[in-house]
Design an enzyme around this catalytic site. Structure first.
Site, PDB file in Angstrom:
ATOM      1  N   ASP A   1       6.064   9.193  -7.190  1.00 52.68           N
ATOM      2  CA  ASP A   1       5.722   9.855  -5.923  1.00 52.68           C
ATOM      3  C   ASP A   1       6.909  10.673  -5.410  1.00 52.68           C
ATOM      4  O   ASP A   1       6.792  11.407  -4.431  1.00 52.68           O
ATOM      5  CB  ASP A   1       5.200   8.858  -4.877  1.00 52.68           C
ATOM      6  CG  ASP A   1       6.208   7.799  -4.502  1.00 52.68           C
ATOM      7  OD1 ASP A   1       7.290   7.734  -5.125  1.00 52.68           O
ATOM      8  OD2 ASP A   1       5.918   7.012  -3.574  1.00 52.68           O
ATOM      9  N   SER A   2       8.045  10.617  -6.119  1.00 50.87           N
ATOM     10  CA  SER A   2       9.151  11.534  -5.827  1.00 50.87           C
ATOM     11  C   SER A   2       8.682  12.972  -5.981  1.00 50.87           C
ATOM     12  O   SER A   2       9.334  13.896  -5.490  1.00 50.87           O
ATOM     13  CB  SER A   2      10.338  11.253  -6.759  1.00 50.87           C
ATOM     14  OG  SER A   2       9.925  11.249  -8.110  1.00 50.87           O
TER      15      SER A   2
ATOM     16  N   ASP B   1       2.518   6.453  -9.980  1.00 46.95           N
ATOM     17  CA  ASP B   1       2.851   5.757  -8.730  1.00 46.95           C
ATOM     18  C   ASP B   1       1.660   5.696  -7.795  1.00 46.95           C
ATOM     19  O   ASP B   1       0.942   6.693  -7.635  1.00 46.95           O
ATOM     20  CB  ASP B   1       3.955   6.538  -8.002  1.00 46.95           C
ATOM     21  CG  ASP B   1       5.288   5.833  -8.033  1.00 46.95           C
ATOM     22  OD1 ASP B   1       5.332   4.614  -8.296  1.00 46.95           O
ATOM     23  OD2 ASP B   1       6.301   6.519  -7.801  1.00 46.95           O
TER      24      ASP B   1
ATOM     25  N   LYS C   1       2.280   1.977 -10.617  1.00 44.31           N
ATOM     26  CA  LYS C   1       3.490   1.340 -10.069  1.00 44.31           C
ATOM     27  C   LYS C   1       3.315   1.181  -8.571  1.00 44.31           C
ATOM     28  O   LYS C   1       2.814   2.090  -7.905  1.00 44.31           O
ATOM     29  CB  LYS C   1       4.747   2.178 -10.369  1.00 44.31           C
ATOM     30  CG  LYS C   1       6.015   1.622  -9.698  1.00 44.31           C
ATOM     31  CD  LYS C   1       7.272   2.160 -10.324  1.00 44.31           C
ATOM     32  CE  LYS C   1       7.725   3.510  -9.837  1.00 44.31           C
ATOM     33  NZ  LYS C   1       7.978   3.622  -8.379  1.00 44.31           N
TER      34      LYS C   1
ATOM     35  N   GLU D   1       5.501  -0.300  -4.967  1.00 39.81           N
ATOM     36  CA  GLU D   1       6.741  -0.810  -4.389  1.00 39.81           C
ATOM     37  C   GLU D   1       6.426  -2.204  -3.879  1.00 39.81           C
ATOM     38  O   GLU D   1       5.538  -2.385  -3.042  1.00 39.81           O
ATOM     39  CB  GLU D   1       7.236   0.125  -3.287  1.00 39.81           C
ATOM     40  CG  GLU D   1       7.627   1.467  -3.871  1.00 39.81           C
ATOM     41  CD  GLU D   1       8.323   2.388  -2.888  1.00 39.81           C
ATOM     42  OE1 GLU D   1       8.636   1.975  -1.753  1.00 39.81           O
ATOM     43  OE2 GLU D   1       8.556   3.555  -3.268  1.00 39.81           O
TER      44      GLU D   1
ATOM     45  N   GLU E   1      15.834  -0.384  -7.979  1.00 37.49           N
ATOM     46  CA  GLU E   1      16.517   0.815  -7.469  1.00 37.49           C
ATOM     47  C   GLU E   1      17.601   0.451  -6.470  1.00 37.49           C
ATOM     48  O   GLU E   1      17.398  -0.399  -5.587  1.00 37.49           O
ATOM     49  CB  GLU E   1      15.496   1.760  -6.799  1.00 37.49           C
ATOM     50  CG  GLU E   1      16.172   2.999  -6.210  1.00 37.49           C
ATOM     51  CD  GLU E   1      15.220   4.146  -5.863  1.00 37.49           C
ATOM     52  OE1 GLU E   1      14.006   4.025  -6.124  1.00 37.49           O
ATOM     53  OE2 GLU E   1      15.720   5.157  -5.330  1.00 37.49           O
TER      54      GLU E   1
END
Ligand code: KIV
Length: 273
Positions: free
Chosen positions: A49-50, A88, A118, A120, A187
């Protein structure tokens, strides 16, 4: 009639088997041409999602939508055939309930053809990991600095500075591992914390700003290519494409202004019969 699926892609088993072995090579990909370039060179491609910050100019990843992730996921899947592809789940698409997470993850898998999602993973997310995995969706967890949580954390800060924060990060990692994630991104943590998590969990860990003690590494591809003026401390620029592109565009502009581009070689001649 039997249908045989032909694929040479790495599978979730290949990724999980990398625990403690040769480090996994992982990079972000958002577009078809970049996916094609990275595909045979990487074990895993992450449609991160970056993309919201790198491609769409958003200030954080919070504004990224499910539709954006699906569009970029489809592009990456179209031009990759070998790497394992993870997409993501964006902020707001999985936190409300396990059912919400399943419906959105299933949509991502169906519409992109990717192999995993993915999320978080704060400690609360272990239920979601288990729910998705039990229903056929491989999950990569993301612990430590969680970019989608920057509004509560007060920015992009490394995690594990206090004992409490350190213990919480370990609990989050262990909870996601026990819930069945096949791999996890760590991270923005110091080396000893990354090493401890890597020892404690059964799945491979993939570090970004988390030292060489992880089972693999991931970077935002545009960072390693040198596309930005500023990069975080943990990035090594393996190229300076910003400079290369700037010089190429300056040269183009000079030739256009001097009427030396296009020249005879780039101009169609009328062929008479
Ligand atoms: O969104 C992303 O690109 C990521 C990586 C930085 C791990 O989550």
């Amino acid at each position: 009639m039997s249908a045989q699926v032909q694929t040479s892609r790495k599978t979730v088993r290949d990724i999980a088997a990398a625990k403690g072995g040769t480090p996994l090579v992982c990079l972000t990909a958002y577009t078809a041409p970049m996916a094609e370039l990275l595909d045979s060179r990487c074990d895993l491609l992450l449609v991160g999602d970056s993309v919201g910050m790198v491609v769409h100019g958003l200030p954080t990843t919070v504004g990224v939508t499910l539709e954006m992730m699906i569009l970029h996921g489809q592009a990456v899947m179209r031009r990759s055939t070998q790497a394992f592809v993870v997409v993501d789940m964006p902020f707001g698409s999985y936190e409300a309930s396990v059912e919400q997470a399943f419906l959105n993850a299933a949509r991502i898998m169906k519409e992109t053809g990717c192999q995993a999602v993915k999320i978080e993973a704060g400690e609360y997310a272990a239920d979601t990991v288990r729910y998705l995995v039990d229903r056929g969706i491989p999950v990569m967890a993301h612990v430590g600095l969680r970019p989608q949580a920057t509004n509560v954390d007060g920015g992009f800060k490394a995690r594990g500075r206090t004992d409490a924060e350190r213990n919480r990060t370990i609990s989050e990692a262990v909870a996601a591992d026990e819930a069945g994630c096949f791999a996890m991104v760590i991270e923005g943590v110091a080396e000893d914390l990354a090493a401890q998590i890597t020892r404690q969990v059964s799945c491979p860990t993939v570090g970004i700003g988390a030292s060489a003690s992880c089972d693999g590494q991931i970077l935002v591809t545009d960072d390693l290519l040198g596309m930005f003026d500023w990069t975080p401390k943990f990035v090594r620029r393996f190229a300076d494409l910003r400079d290369t592109i700037g010089k190429a565009v300056d040269a183009y502009a000079a030739e256009v202004r001097g009427r030396t581009f296009p020249g005879p070689r780039e101009t169609y001649a009328l062929k008479r019969p």
